[in-house]
Design a protein around this motif. Sequence first.
Motif, PDB file in Angstrom:
ATOM      1  N   ASP A  60      43.515   4.758  20.627  1.00 23.07           N
ATOM      2  CA  ASP A  60      44.287   4.410  19.431  1.00 23.07           C
ATOM      3  C   ASP A  60      43.350   3.999  18.306  1.00 23.07           C
ATOM      4  O   ASP A  60      42.438   3.189  18.502  1.00 23.07           O
ATOM      5  CB  ASP A  60      45.246   3.259  19.733  1.00 23.07           C
ATOM      6  N   LEU A  70      52.342   1.154  20.877  1.00 20.33           N
ATOM      7  CA  LEU A  70      51.750   1.525  22.167  1.00 20.33           C
ATOM      8  C   LEU A  70      52.600   1.132  23.371  1.00 20.33           C
ATOM      9  O   LEU A  70      52.275   1.509  24.496  1.00 20.33           O
ATOM     10  CB  LEU A  70      50.362   0.882  22.300  1.00 20.33           C
ATOM     11  N   SER A  73      53.650   3.978  25.506  1.00 23.45           N
ATOM     12  CA  SER A  73      52.567   4.748  26.126  1.00 23.45           C
ATOM     13  C   SER A  73      52.056   4.125  27.414  1.00 23.45           C
ATOM     14  O   SER A  73      51.499   4.823  28.264  1.00 23.45           O
ATOM     15  CB  SER A  73      51.392   4.902  25.152  1.00 23.45           C
ATOM     16  N   ILE A  80      43.985   2.687  28.110  1.00 22.56           N
ATOM     17  CA  ILE A  80      44.174   2.702  26.661  1.00 22.56           C
ATOM     18  C   ILE A  80      42.969   2.037  26.003  1.00 22.56           C
ATOM     19  O   ILE A  80      42.630   0.892  26.324  1.00 22.56           O
ATOM     20  CB  ILE A  80      45.472   1.976  26.249  1.00 22.56           C
TER      21      ILE A  80
END
Length: 260
Positions: A60, A70, A73, A80
Amino acid sequence: MDCGPKKFYNKHDFDSRDYIETFYSDKPDMIFLDDTVTFPMMNFHYMFSSGFVKGDVLVDISVSSLIHHLYSSCDIFKDIIILKLNERCNMETSRWKDARTGAYSWEHTSAHAAKLEGKSVQIQDKDEQLKTAISHIISCDFENENITHPVVLPLADCITSLLIMDVICKDEDDYLRNLEKMSKLLRPGGHLILMGARNACYVMVGGEKFQGFSYDESFVKNALSKLGFVIDYCAVQRRRNESKLVDYDSVIFITACKTK
């Protein structure tokens, strides 16, 4: 529109806390939430819950210390990685992840994420799920060819980016260069998800006026096409607020697949 000289997000001091409290909080008089919270979260939920975008690694690169996009996700991506251009934004994001004293509370957005999923999941559980999935918060610099230099990241299955291109690009050539550098972090077949503000000129943060790069939908689509992306999804929402704190006419959400 006053599009004269202003401060730049990646070169001048940017008050991350003032930004999120002004544009993303759940204060009763908040007028920006339709564009800054509801619209992106709805579209991210749609992308990730449909199974259309998937993989193991998500990177990101978003403005300020935003994390609310997020939540959808973290059900899919095991790893991440968050990149920040501004040290103040880096520290603010780390403070939230580590639950330090004074960290900004994103509970209103984690509650919205749970509502979108139609689950009775506890707000704290949703927060912890995302915090666990975030493996690294790393500084980056678009002045470098590898923006995470000297760190070399594994190629991502998905890159998400909210508004960062709007505040670091000076012109169309600059946008294309920065977009190409971002795309180098993505594997072929992976997806890039961009959200921006169309025809933006400025945003007021901490009493300072920061520049915005003005572009339209066709420009972004052409830029993605030049870099070998195929657009799979595009949604546009007309501005839902009136304020002199920010200037734009609509928000745009694009998902594109890297073909080469």
